[in-house]
Design a protein around this motif. Structure first.
Motif, PDB file in Angstrom:
ATOM      1  N   VAL A 177       0.842  -1.200   0.000  1.00 20.97           N
ATOM      2  CA  VAL A 177       0.000   0.000   0.000  1.00 20.97           C
ATOM      3  C   VAL A 177       0.878   1.252   0.000  1.00 20.97           C
ATOM      4  O   VAL A 177       0.557   2.248  -0.649  1.00 20.97           O
ATOM      5  N   VAL A 178       1.993   1.205   0.732  1.00 20.99           N
ATOM      6  CA  VAL A 178       2.942   2.319   0.723  1.00 20.99           C
ATOM      7  C   VAL A 178       3.419   2.577  -0.705  1.00 20.99           C
ATOM      8  O   VAL A 178       3.481   3.720  -1.179  1.00 20.99           O
ATOM      9  N   THR A 179       3.765   1.517  -1.403  1.00 22.10           N
ATOM     10  CA  THR A 179       4.259   1.639  -2.776  1.00 22.10           C
ATOM     11  C   THR A 179       3.237   2.316  -3.673  1.00 22.10           C
ATOM     12  O   THR A 179       3.561   3.251  -4.415  1.00 22.10           O
ATOM     13  N   LEU A 180       1.998   1.856  -3.610  1.00 24.47           N
ATOM     14  CA  LEU A 180       0.975   2.422  -4.478  1.00 24.47           C
ATOM     15  C   LEU A 180       0.689   3.872  -4.104  1.00 24.47           C
ATOM     16  O   LEU A 180       0.525   4.732  -4.983  1.00 24.47           O
ATOM     17  N   ALA A 181       0.633   4.167  -2.807  1.00 19.07           N
ATOM     18  CA  ALA A 181       0.380   5.544  -2.376  1.00 19.07           C
ATOM     19  C   ALA A 181       1.497   6.473  -2.832  1.00 19.07           C
ATOM     20  O   ALA A 181       1.240   7.597  -3.293  1.00 19.07           O
ATOM     21  N   THR A 182       2.731   6.023  -2.737  1.00 14.79           N
ATOM     22  CA  THR A 182       3.865   6.845  -3.173  1.00 14.79           C
ATOM     23  C   THR A 182       3.819   7.081  -4.678  1.00 14.79           C
ATOM     24  O   THR A 182       4.078   8.195  -5.156  1.00 14.79           O
ATOM     25  N   ALA A 183       3.500   6.045  -5.431  1.00 12.90           N
ATOM     26  CA  ALA A 183       3.402   6.196  -6.887  1.00 12.90           C
ATOM     27  C   ALA A 183       2.278   7.153  -7.260  1.00 12.90           C
ATOM     28  O   ALA A 183       2.418   7.961  -8.187  1.00 12.90           O
ATOM     29  N   MET A 184       1.149   7.084  -6.537  1.00 12.66           N
ATOM     30  CA  MET A 184       0.046   8.011  -6.803  1.00 12.66           C
ATOM     31  C   MET A 184       0.460   9.450  -6.505  1.00 12.66           C
ATOM     32  O   MET A 184       0.131  10.380  -7.251  1.00 12.66           O
ATOM     33  N   ARG A 185       1.183   9.632  -5.403  1.00 18.77           N
ATOM     34  CA  ARG A 185       1.628  10.981  -5.050  1.00 18.77           C
ATOM     35  C   ARG A 185       2.597  11.506  -6.111  1.00 18.77           C
ATOM     36  O   ARG A 185       2.528  12.670  -6.514  1.00 18.77           O
ATOM     37  N   ALA A 186       3.499  10.646  -6.573  1.00 17.24           N
ATOM     38  CA  ALA A 186       4.455  11.060  -7.598  1.00 17.24           C
ATOM     39  C   ALA A 186       3.737  11.467  -8.884  1.00 17.24           C
ATOM     40  O   ALA A 186       4.069  12.480  -9.511  1.00 17.24           O
ATOM     41  N   MET A 187       2.741  10.688  -9.275  1.00 14.71           N
ATOM     42  CA  MET A 187       2.003  10.998 -10.501  1.00 14.71           C
ATOM     43  C   MET A 187       1.268  12.332 -10.370  1.00 14.71           C
ATOM     44  O   MET A 187       1.252  13.144 -11.306  1.00 14.71           O
ATOM     45  N   THR A 188       0.687  12.577  -9.214  1.00 21.88           N
ATOM     46  CA  THR A 188       0.007  13.847  -8.971  1.00 21.88           C
ATOM     47  C   THR A 188       0.982  15.010  -9.076  1.00 21.88           C
ATOM     48  O   THR A 188       0.670  16.062  -9.645  1.00 21.88           O
ATOM     49  N   LEU A 189       2.177  14.827  -8.532  1.00 15.76           N
ATOM     50  CA  LEU A 189       3.176  15.893  -8.553  1.00 15.76           C
ATOM     51  C   LEU A 189       3.659  16.203  -9.971  1.00 15.76           C
ATOM     52  O   LEU A 189       3.976  17.348 -10.290  1.00 15.76           O
ATOM     53  N   VAL A 190       3.726  15.194 -10.832  1.00 16.92           N
ATOM     54  CA  VAL A 190       4.104  15.446 -12.226  1.00 16.92           C
ATOM     55  C   VAL A 190       3.104  16.404 -12.868  1.00 16.92           C
ATOM     56  O   VAL A 190       3.479  17.390 -13.518  1.00 16.92           O
ATOM     57  N   TRP A 191       1.816  16.132 -12.685  1.00 13.36           N
ATOM     58  CA  TRP A 191       0.798  16.997 -13.267  1.00 13.36           C
ATOM     59  C   TRP A 191       0.822  18.380 -12.640  1.00 13.36           C
ATOM     60  O   TRP A 191       0.686  19.391 -13.336  1.00 13.36           O
ATOM     61  N   ALA A 192       1.010  18.448 -11.318  1.00 14.35           N
ATOM     62  CA  ALA A 192       0.879  19.717 -10.612  1.00 14.35           C
ATOM     63  C   ALA A 192       2.102  20.612 -10.740  1.00 14.35           C
ATOM     64  O   ALA A 192       1.971  21.841 -10.723  1.00 14.35           O
ATOM     65  N   ARG A 193       3.284  20.032 -10.881  1.00 18.00           N
ATOM     66  CA  ARG A 193       4.500  20.849 -10.859  1.00 18.00           C
ATOM     67  C   ARG A 193       5.194  20.972 -12.214  1.00 18.00           C
ATOM     68  O   ARG A 193       6.126  21.745 -12.355  1.00 18.00           O
ATOM     69  N   GLY A 194       4.773  20.200 -13.180  1.00 18.92           N
ATOM     70  CA  GLY A 194       5.299  20.385 -14.520  1.00 18.92           C
ATOM     71  C   GLY A 194       6.504  19.526 -14.849  1.00 18.92           C
ATOM     72  O   GLY A 194       6.999  18.762 -14.023  1.00 18.92           O
ATOM     73  N   ARG A 195       6.966  19.698 -16.082  1.00 19.84           N
ATOM     74  CA  ARG A 195       8.002  18.823 -16.611  1.00 19.84           C
ATOM     75  C   ARG A 195       9.342  18.984 -15.888  1.00 19.84           C
ATOM     76  O   ARG A 195      10.115  18.041 -15.776  1.00 19.84           O
ATOM     77  N   ARG A 196       9.614  20.167 -15.350  1.00 20.65           N
ATOM     78  CA  ARG A 196      10.876  20.352 -14.641  1.00 20.65           C
ATOM     79  C   ARG A 196      10.958  19.479 -13.392  1.00 20.65           C
ATOM     80  O   ARG A 196      12.053  19.148 -12.944  1.00 20.65           O
ATOM     81  N   TYR A 197       9.785  19.132 -12.836  1.00 14.51           N
ATOM     82  CA  TYR A 197       9.774  18.274 -11.662  1.00 14.51           C
ATOM     83  C   TYR A 197       9.634  16.802 -12.041  1.00 14.51           C
ATOM     84  O   TYR A 197       9.735  15.929 -11.189  1.00 14.51           O
TER      85      TYR A 197
END
Length: 486
Positions: free
Chosen positions: A187-207
């Motif tokens: 569950v930690v793995t999936l939650a971390t991957a979800m957070r990472a995916m959200t951050l890509v959309w929210a912070r842009g290509r530089r992140y």
């Protein structure tokens, strides 16, 4: 599971012995608990035969226990891609659960979690949000942390799709913290991957590279292919890789984690969209043949499921393939079908992303003005969601379209009649490539402007050379005559 009776402890059924026609309350509860263990472990298919048999039996359990078993059965059917069987049962069970008072429903937040996730797979997002939130509000005790983490994951996915990226990031972080507290590494793995995916959309290509690294570190702790938790996390990692520009890494991640090109280890309810993602990645890498093969598999799976948003992902990938072939009118039709499905499903980020992807085809079919209008709409939606990545992409595509406002070259009056005749034999994409090559652009510049791979540009250019009877850019420019101004 065994029939329970009186005050006696249930006895285990011998292997292969059918369940009784009437299930006691104890047996009903035991079947439910046993099935829930399999669901949490990701071994849904192992329990489905028993659950189907239980569905045919009558239970002496009360309404809440009966509804719980029904929800579990429906969830497993939907998760396994049996939409025709599972969808009506989800509707029936939702009515049963909604009829339970909060005091009763609050004692079974796991049922609400299962129901909400089944509705999520069926793309019934308002219903899924309502049931997951009701379960989240009820799951307050320390013993409910594991279930609460699951509910947060479901809400994270819905928030991400609905463009509530700030909420998605917070929920994913909370799910990650809870999963660590209860010792649930998957569950930690999936939650971390979800957070990472959200951050890509929210912070842009530089992140993007930082977010991909975050997801990759999380996925590394889980053996590839180990249940649906791992494959779900791997899918998110692959998506982040493609958004970050690593098409090769996206393909490798999905093939390794999903069991090969057909993705047999991925949950069927999401397989079409992931096959479409692979097709997009293959196309970005210049493998149009591989993309076409993957897209055919995606279309077949989407046809079996019949889910609109899975089809939208497939249509978008199909549009990109048609654009690469120079079939711009057909591509635009598929882009628009995909965009409308995302709009109707309440997925503004995906709607905006699809409009941005359609802009080059729109410019070629309807003119640059129409394409810039499309980009304006997409950017407005993306800004409202805080989707910096989509805003950046809209600005990038707008700059390229604005810099390339001249029409595709028609044979210049000074060109000889033979060249004018042969020009009509070129495909639309070959004309575009030849036009830009004659104007002095190198293959890599043409690839960037037309959103093609370097290899694809060279292939189109070679074909144009053969049809026009020339062997170099200089000869091509001389044969076609002076370039059109602008």
């Amino acid at each position: 599971p065994l029939r329970g009776g009186g005050g006696h402890r249930p006895q285990q059924q011998p292997r292969g012995q059918p369940l009784p026609a009437v299930l006691s309350p104890e047996a009903t509860e035991l079947i439910y608990e046993y099935g829930l263990v399999h669901v949490l472990r990701g071994t849904h298919d192992r329990i489905r035969p028993l659950l189907r048999e239980a569905a045919r039996a009558r239970t002496e359990a009360g309404p809440s226990a009966s509804a719980a078993l029904g929800v579990l059965i429906a969830f497993c059917d939907v998760f396994s891609g049996d939409i025709a069987r599972g969808a009506p049962e989800v509707t029936r069970c939702a009515a049963l659960v909604d009829a339970l008072p909060d005091g009763v429903a609050g004692h079974t937040p796991d049922v609400l979690a299962l129901l909400g996730c089944a509705e999520l797979y069926l793309e019934r997002f308002p219903d899924a949000r309502r049931h997951l939130q009701r379960g989240l509000d009820a799951a307050t005790g320390g013993a409910q942390k594991h279930i609460r983490a699951h509910q947060l994951l479901g809400l994270t996915m819905i928030d991400q799709w609905a463009g509530r990226l700030d909420w998605a990031e917070r929920r994913a972080a909370e799910a990650e913290e809870l999963a660590r507290a209860v010792g649930a590494p998957d569950v930690v793995t999936l939650a971390t991957a979800m957070r990472a995916m959200t951050l890509v959309w929210a912070r842009g290509r530089r992140y993007a590279s930082e977010a991909v690294a975050l997801a990759a570190r999380a996925v590394d702790v889980v053996a590839l292919g180990r249940g649906w938790w791992a494959t779900s996390a791997i899918s998110l990692l692959a998506h982040a890789q493609l958004l970050g520009g690593d098409a090769t890494g996206c393909l490798r991640t999905l093939r390794d984690g999903g069991g090969g090109d057909g993705l047999p280890q991925v949950q069927p309810a999401f397989r079409p969209s992931l096959l479409a993602l692979m097709a997009t990645a293959a196309l970005a890498g210049g493998d149009a043949v591989g993309a076409e093969r993957l897209l055919a598999d995606a279309e077949a799976d989407a046809g079996r499921l019949g889910l609109p948003l899975q089809w939208a992902c497939v249509h978008r990938a199909g549009a990109q393939l048609r654009s690469a072939r120079g079939e711009h009118a057909g591509a635009l039709e598929l882009f628009e079908r995909a965009a409308e499905a995302f709009r109707g499903g309440g997925l503004p980020v995906q709607h905006a992303w699809t409009l941005i992807a359609s802009a080059p085809a729109t410019a070629l079919v309807r003119g640059p003005g129409a394409a810039l209008d499309v980009l304006d709409r997409a950017e407005s939606m993306a800004r409202a969601c805080g989707a910096a990545l989509a805003v950046e992409e809209a600005e990038r595509v707008r700059a390229r379209l604005s810099a390339d406002t001249r029409p595709a070259l028609s044979p210049h009056p000074s060109a000889g009649p033979r060249v004018a005749d042969l020009w009509s034999a070129l495909s639309e994409r070959e004309r575009e490539v030849a036009d830009l090559a004659a104007a002095g652009l190198r293959s890599r510049q043409i690839a960037e402007r037309l959103f093609l791979s370097h290899r694809t540009v060279d292939s189109h250019l070679g074909s144009a050379y053969r049809k026009l009877g020339v062997s170099s850019r200089t000869a091509l420019a001389r044969a076609l005559g002076p370039a059109v101004p602008g």
